[in-house]
Design a protein around this motif. Structure first.
Motif, mmCIF file in Angstrom:
data_model
loop_
_atom_site.group_PDB
_atom_site.id
_atom_site.type_symbol
_atom_site.label_atom_id
_atom_site.label_comp_id
_atom_site.label_asym_id
_atom_site.label_seq_id
_atom_site.Cartn_x
_atom_site.Cartn_y
_atom_site.Cartn_z
ATOM 1 N N GLU A 143 4.964 15.366 -1.490
ATOM 2 C CA GLU A 143 4.317 15.219 -2.536
ATOM 3 C C GLU A 143 4.619 16.261 -3.653
ATOM 4 O OE1 GLU A 143 -0.159 14.022 -1.261
ATOM 5 O OE2 GLU A 143 0.856 15.211 0.206
ATOM 6 N N PHE A 175 -0.742 14.253 2.722
ATOM 7 C CA PHE A 175 -1.295 12.973 2.977
ATOM 8 C C PHE A 175 -0.229 12.000 2.813
ATOM 9 C CE2 PHE A 175 -3.853 9.039 2.959
ATOM 10 C CZ PHE A 175 -4.370 9.284 3.955
ATOM 11 N N HIS A 176 0.259 11.261 3.742
ATOM 12 C CA HIS A 176 1.185 9.943 3.371
ATOM 13 C C HIS A 176 0.702 8.731 4.109
ATOM 14 C CE1 HIS A 176 4.126 12.899 1.652
ATOM 15 N NE2 HIS A 176 4.011 13.669 2.936
ATOM 16 N N ASP A 236 7.018 11.371 -2.617
ATOM 17 C CA ASP A 236 5.669 10.610 -2.577
ATOM 18 C C ASP A 236 5.006 10.764 -3.698
ATOM 19 O OD1 ASP A 236 3.390 9.272 -2.102
ATOM 20 O OD2 ASP A 236 2.905 10.084 0.079
ATOM 21 N N LYS A 272 -0.958 3.006 -5.237
ATOM 22 C CA LYS A 272 -2.224 2.989 -5.868
ATOM 23 C C LYS A 272 -1.997 2.539 -7.354
ATOM 24 C CE LYS A 272 -4.044 6.944 -3.540
ATOM 25 N NZ LYS A 272 -5.209 6.610 -3.073
ATOM 26 N N SER A 284 0.804 -1.177 -0.115
ATOM 27 C CA SER A 284 0.015 -0.022 0.187
ATOM 28 C C SER A 284 0.852 1.227 0.088
ATOM 29 C CB SER A 284 -0.878 -0.120 1.149
ATOM 30 O OG SER A 284 0.044 0.268 2.404
ATOM 31 N N GLY A 285 0.216 2.443 0.010
ATOM 32 C CA GLY A 285 0.999 3.702 -0.130
ATOM 33 C C GLY A 285 1.552 3.906 1.277
ATOM 34 N N ALA A 286 0.861 3.722 2.370
ATOM 35 C CA ALA A 286 1.378 4.062 3.576
ATOM 36 C C ALA A 286 2.577 2.976 3.959
ATOM 37 C CB ALA A 286 0.464 3.595 4.756
ATOM 38 N N VAL A 298 2.613 8.284 -4.683
ATOM 39 C CA VAL A 298 1.705 7.492 -4.569
ATOM 40 C C VAL A 298 0.341 7.408 -5.270
ATOM 41 C CG1 VAL A 298 0.090 6.452 -2.872
ATOM 42 C CG2 VAL A 298 2.477 6.300 -2.429
ATOM 43 N N GLN A 299 -0.009 8.937 -5.471
ATOM 44 C CA GLN A 299 -1.207 9.442 -6.122
ATOM 45 C C GLN A 299 -0.714 10.072 -7.376
ATOM 46 O OE1 GLN A 299 -5.422 11.391 -5.157
ATOM 47 N NE2 GLN A 299 -4.060 11.084 -3.654
HETATM 48 C C1 LIG Z 1 0.185 10.762 -1.398
HETATM 49 C C2 LIG Z 1 -0.315 9.705 -0.866
HETATM 50 N N1 LIG Z 1 0.567 8.912 -0.044
HETATM 51 C C3 LIG Z 1 0.198 7.901 0.709
HETATM 52 C C4 LIG Z 1 -1.006 7.178 0.602
HETATM 53 C C5 LIG Z 1 -1.421 6.222 1.410
HETATM 54 O O1 LIG Z 1 -1.922 5.147 0.517
HETATM 55 P P1 LIG Z 1 -2.713 3.935 0.991
HETATM 56 O O2 LIG Z 1 -4.123 4.603 1.335
HETATM 57 O O3 LIG Z 1 -2.669 3.035 -0.140
HETATM 58 O O4 LIG Z 1 -1.968 3.581 2.406
HETATM 59 C C6 LIG Z 1 -1.990 7.956 -0.226
HETATM 60 C C7 LIG Z 1 -3.384 7.799 -0.289
HETATM 61 O O5 LIG Z 1 -4.246 8.442 -0.529
HETATM 62 C C8 LIG Z 1 -1.547 9.176 -0.873
HETATM 63 O O6 LIG Z 1 -2.501 10.104 -1.613
#
Ligand SMILES: Cc1ncc(COP(=O)(O)O)c(C=O)c1O
Length: 448
Positions: free
Chosen positions: A232, A155-156, A265, A294, A127-129, A267-268
């Motif tokens: 981000e 948001f991380h 980051d 993601k 996952s992202g986290a 992730v998004q």
């Molecule tokens: C930039 C960013 N990092 C980390 C995360 C966390 O990802 P996850 O929900 O898969 O744990 C998100 C989730 O929206 C995100 O947008």
């Protein structure tokens, strides 16, 4: 199997929620954690392309893509095919204890297509986290330092480590006591509602850099104690905020001067969403550590932490996860990258430019639209009571989001008062036109 007629535009046939949806919502309310953040009652039966069909046969145009995950749309035939094929081979073996060819292949590919010509290593998670957790541990372990700088609106993730970095909504931290990590938050280089006084002609990017160097380093975080700056490249949950062009190079400079790791980051913002494979490419910066999740698993759970090889040198057993780098998710991820490079990313850039232009024309006519911003198909529209965006109009934003759903358009809010558009990257002009017209109609109705 039931044959379905595939459409490209939505159709609402029942009152929402429909009867079958209502029944599921009632059971859901009884059994599912109330911490989930549902904005409206969409109960999905199936998806194809940018269309979602609910359990009552209503169809919706998906301009959220399962929160920026379904980059190629739903049920992309090539993704479905590799998932099926890999499931027949093996679904799980644990890449932390054994080897399989495509686990190595995806790492090789990502190392080639990420910024920086230095040697890199890859750590897989789910996952992202989790990708962020691995990044934080890598930074602490490799620098021997334990303080971080992150940004307001960031948001991380919501695990204890990542929650210390997350600063987009107070609700995310409320009730969880002191934070686990020592993180100092500074303003993001967001031109609207920027809280710091600036010198004449000083950009918000440069001002944040000066704040870190002249205030934070001298008062709370000595640079020699700072493991990483975490950012981000385009803020996601914080409102789809694009920083000015000098912001990330300034962070890179600060990190270089003090031996601090720059954690980016993606992730998004990654996987073609901004019209380039990684959002950071728009800013000409190579991070020390990059996090992905993601869209990278083609819809399946996959997290990736990619770090400079000289940073990711830790002892056996230092970090790993049983499911990290699941074989089916990796197969889907490799195929996703291949399809993205075959023209989907270009479509994201073209459709994003087209959509931004249409939204900016709306902005001229509709006063609650204070700003339209974005890169590719990562587009935020700021809803405010004033033209300068100093008075966020959260209730109106929320009303628009729900009204769009009732008209067959799936979108979400982000930040205090932004609407975010993050459709699958395969959307066409007709779908963009539908999304913009629906958004316009919802906004007009909500302000009548
Ligand atoms: C930039 C960013 N990092 C980390 C995360 C966390 O990802 P996850 O929900 O898969 O744990 C998100 C989730 O929206 C995100 O947008």
């Amino acid at each position: 199997m039931q044959t379905i007629t595939k459409t490209t535009l939505p159709e609402i046939k029942t009152a929402l929620p429909g009867p079958r949806a209502k029944e599921i919502l009632n059971r859901d309310a009884k059994y599912i954690s109330p911490s989930y953040t549902r904005s409206y009652p969409l109960v999905v039966q199936r998806g194809y392309g940018a269309i979602l069909e609910d359990v009552d046969g209503n169809t919706f145009l998906d301009f959220n893509a399962g929160v920026a995950v379904a980059a190629l749309g739903h049920a992309h035939p090539e993704i479905v095919e590799v998932i099926e094929r890999q499931a027949h081979e093996f679904v799980h073996i644990s890449g932390t204890d054994y080897y399989y060819p495509h686990q190595t292949a995806l790492a090789e590919k990502l190392i080639q297509v990420t910024p920086g010509s230095f040697a890199k290593k890859v750590h897989y998670s789910n996952s992202g986290a989790e990708a962020m957790e691995a990044a934080l541990k890598t930074a602490i372990y490799s620098t021997g330092r334990d303080k971080f700088i992150a940004f307001r609106g960031a948001f991380h993730g919501r695990t204890f480590g990542t929650l210390s970095l997350t600063a987009s909504r107070a609700a995310q931290r409320r009730g969880f006591g002191p934070q686990t990590l020592d993180v100092t938050h500074v303003p993001f280089a967001n031109p609207i509602r920027f809280p710091l006084e600036r010198r004449a002609a000083e950009s918000v990017g440069r001002r944040v850099a000066r704040y870190i160097e002249q205030t934070i380093f001298k008062t709370t975080v000595a640079p020699e104690d700072c493991a990483a700056i975490v950012v981000e490249p385009v803020q996601g949950e914080g409102g789809y905020v694009v920083p000015p062009i000098d912001f990330l190079p300034e962070l890179r400079r600060i990190c270089d001067e003090h031996g601090i790791a720059l954690i980016v980051d993606e992730v998004q913002s990654g996987m073609g969403r901004t019209g380039k494979l990684w959002a950071i490419e728009h800013f000409g910066v190579a991070p020390d550590i990059m996090c992905m999740a993601k869209a990278i698993g083609g819809g399946l759970p996959l997290g990736v932490t990619l770090a400079r090889e000289d940073l990711m040198r830790w002892h056996v057993g230092a970090h790993a996860s049983t499911f990290g780098g699941n074989p089916v998710a990796i197969a889907a991820g490799l195929k996703t990258l291949e399809v993205l490079e075959r023209g989907v990313m270009k479509n994201a850039a073209d459709m994003g430019a087209y959509m931004m232009e249409r939204l900016r024309r709306l902005q001229d006519r509709l006063s609650p639209i204070a700003e339209v911003r974005g890169l590719g198909l990562m587009i935020g529209v700021e809803i405010s009571r004033d033209r300068e965006a100093s008075d966020p109009w959260t209730e109106l934003r929320d009303k628009i989001v729900i009204d769009c759903f009732n008209r067959g358009l799936v979108i979400q809010g982000a930040g205090e008062s932004a609407v975010r558009f993050s459709p699958p990257l395969i959307v066409d002009r007709e779908q963009v036109d539908f999304a913009v017209s629906t958004f316009e109609a919802a906004l007009r109705d909500a302000t009548k």
